[in-house]
Design an enzyme around this catalytic site. Sequence first.
Site, mmCIF file in Angstrom:
data_model
loop_
_atom_site.group_PDB
_atom_site.id
_atom_site.type_symbol
_atom_site.label_atom_id
_atom_site.label_comp_id
_atom_site.label_asym_id
_atom_site.label_seq_id
_atom_site.Cartn_x
_atom_site.Cartn_y
_atom_site.Cartn_z
ATOM 1 N N ASP A 250 0.745 -1.186 0.205
ATOM 2 C CA ASP A 250 0.044 0.138 -0.056
ATOM 3 C C ASP A 250 0.963 1.215 -0.153
ATOM 4 O O ASP A 250 2.048 1.138 0.172
ATOM 5 C CB ASP A 250 -0.953 0.077 1.192
ATOM 6 C CG ASP A 250 -2.318 0.939 1.069
ATOM 7 O OD1 ASP A 250 -2.041 1.859 0.000
ATOM 8 O OD2 ASP A 250 -3.440 0.590 1.709
HETATM 9 C C1 NOJ Z 1 -4.224 3.961 0.284
HETATM 10 C C2 NOJ Z 1 -5.252 2.885 0.378
HETATM 11 O O1 NOJ Z 1 -5.055 2.082 1.552
HETATM 12 C C3 NOJ Z 1 -5.449 2.202 -0.965
HETATM 13 O O2 NOJ Z 1 -6.671 1.412 -0.667
HETATM 14 C C4 NOJ Z 1 -4.999 2.683 -2.060
HETATM 15 O O3 NOJ Z 1 -5.457 1.833 -3.358
HETATM 16 C C5 NOJ Z 1 -4.058 3.520 -2.057
HETATM 17 N N1 NOJ Z 1 -3.813 4.382 -1.040
HETATM 18 C C6 NOJ Z 1 -3.708 4.363 -3.358
HETATM 19 O O4 NOJ Z 1 -4.366 5.292 -3.456
#
Ligand code: NOJ
Length: 692
Positions: A250
């Site tokens: 993530d």
């Molecule tokens: C953080 C989030 O937890 C995730 O779900 C998302 O896809 C990413 N950022 C990218 O924006």
Amino acid sequence: KMTLKEKIGQLYQSAYFSDVVTGHERDTSQTLEGIRNGQVGSILSVHKEEVLYQLQKTAVEESRLGIPLLFCFDVIHGYKTAFPINLALSSTWDPDLIERVSKAVAYETSHAGLHLTFSPMVDIVRDPRWGRVMESNGEDPYLSSVLAKAYVRGYEQKDLSHPHAVAACVKHFAGYGFVEAGKEYNTVDISERVFRNIVLPPFQAAIDENVSMVMTAFNVLFDRPATASTFLLKDILRQEMAYQGITISDYTSTEEVINHKVAKDERDAAKQCFNAGLDHEMVSTTYKDHLEALVKTNEVSIKDIDRAAGRILALKKALGLFKNPYRNFYENSEQYMLQDDTKALALEASEKSMVLLKNDAVLPIMSTKKVGLVGPFIKNQDVIGEWNALAEKSDVISIKEAFDQGDYNTVYVDDDNLDRLSECDVVIMALGEAGNEAGEGNSKVDLHLPNHQQALFDRVRKVNANVVLIVFAGRPLIMTHYDDHASAILYSYQPGTMAGRAIYNLISGTSSPRGKLTMTFPRHQGQIPIYYNHYSTGRPLNPDKPNYRYNSRYRDCSDAPLYPFGFGLTYGEFTYADLILDKETLKDEDAVSVSVKVKNTGPMKATETVQCYIEALTYSVSRPVNELKAFKQITLEPAEEASVTFRLTLQDFRSYNVDMVYTAENQSYKVKVGSASNTTNSVILNVIDAIH
Ligand code: NOJ
């Protein structure tokens, strides 16, 4: 032909030019240079097509090997056309609809230059304080598994080279929905059986449907950050679940393992995450900065680098990017957005996702009635919810707009001048959370509507007691006061572009509500976490003696939720009779048929979601008092009756027993069928499982 540096380049996702930030911002000024040098594999959250085009051109024409970039974006519930938030979509209990929705979402996304969406999010959630419940399929692993498959099918269309397909990324692996106290990014501490029985099934479902990517979770699970967990990424994901695609971190979750206090610096973080099985790093640059040195010192193997980079290249190949790196660029791409059939589908999804929580014979409202409109969300277009991609509030049909175009004699009043409501037959009042109150980084401790909204509600009902309440929210809120005083409650979540039209159609009876809750609604926030598939206790509540002190209960609140999982009213009235099984004992490869007669005894045609649950009467470890195993939707005219049959196999009764064997054991089970998880309509089945 690739150098080590170029291979490592494929493992890096840059957020260059992105204006969507979900963590600490980075200096991305070197990215263009990096692309030229073959040091960038994919791009996060850029939606401007001219920028994407320029980046791709740089990669293809100016880098040594011309490897195209992969463009990734969070298209969670619509790109330009906003569909209902995913928690609402799950309330349709309709995988076919969700497949059509995600196909339509992929259509817009693929016409905007993008290749991959970070969806579906399949974290099982039990705590509405956590803002991200809005992106989830709710609290049940079976329902979430069925819907996870539908999302992946719709996005990927079984062939990524299809011009309108986008690759899917299932997330967040794993356990993120269990953050303690519902607090964002918090620790997770669950048992291995909860992990296997509750958390994993929807991920396995997405993998079985060939999902292209798996994103790791921010949280710690089994005392290791998920992003650096060999147990999660290798033992479970690769070996047990047979996953072959890409794993991605993530947003900066690789370098965050330093904050988790398991790595001492970025080099150590890169080493731990990569060796745990993480292929692709989002935004932070621990791989870019340290993997090369780690290979040279033999702390990371070149074979593993080859394999990880190979997976990224394989996805690019499957998408056809080597044949045509510009595949998703179109002339005047605006014309593919907000098309009439997409909006019609968004309307269908919105109508089917709303849940009618209460109806004292006031809905539907006949067109001859005089209707008052009041409340801060009557005109408000802020009902798209978080993760709205490029959807715009100005495209949302408000309740007021829909009623202005409708058949009713309507009176619109503002908050300071409620008197005219007294002349109305019924009042439609719209309250809610703002669109950005749920979603990532939006945990809350107070799940009531704001005080001023409740005060307005109380003033309104004193002028006219016949109030139909519409609620917009990204999560279950505490509705107890409104349940006590409103005539009807339509829980609309955040329905997106077609919001007002969908509400108008349901209120007028042009269509009939059918949504069923996928999260339990507490009556008091002190009950949280409250969910239907909990274990029994040694002193379960005795319904005949609810106030007996030494049973599992609260002294100041009823034990029951306000509305259980699976609950939702329709304009019909369904009765269940003659629940029967075709055998007393299920064994070997057999299946048991579970049949029930369902009759619509209400005055209107309606669609019912018939739900089948099981309960192990005994088992070697504690199991949930209720486990959803099947459901079917039927539409019945008034007085019409139909027989509904489910087929359950041994697999449906299995769980991880005391020896961690996946077995039903030789036990007796209750099989229950009804219109919500609190049904008491049950029969007994004996199950004999040779594996035990
Ligand atoms: C953080 C989030 O937890 C995730 O779900 C998302 O896809 C990413 N950022 C990218 O924006």
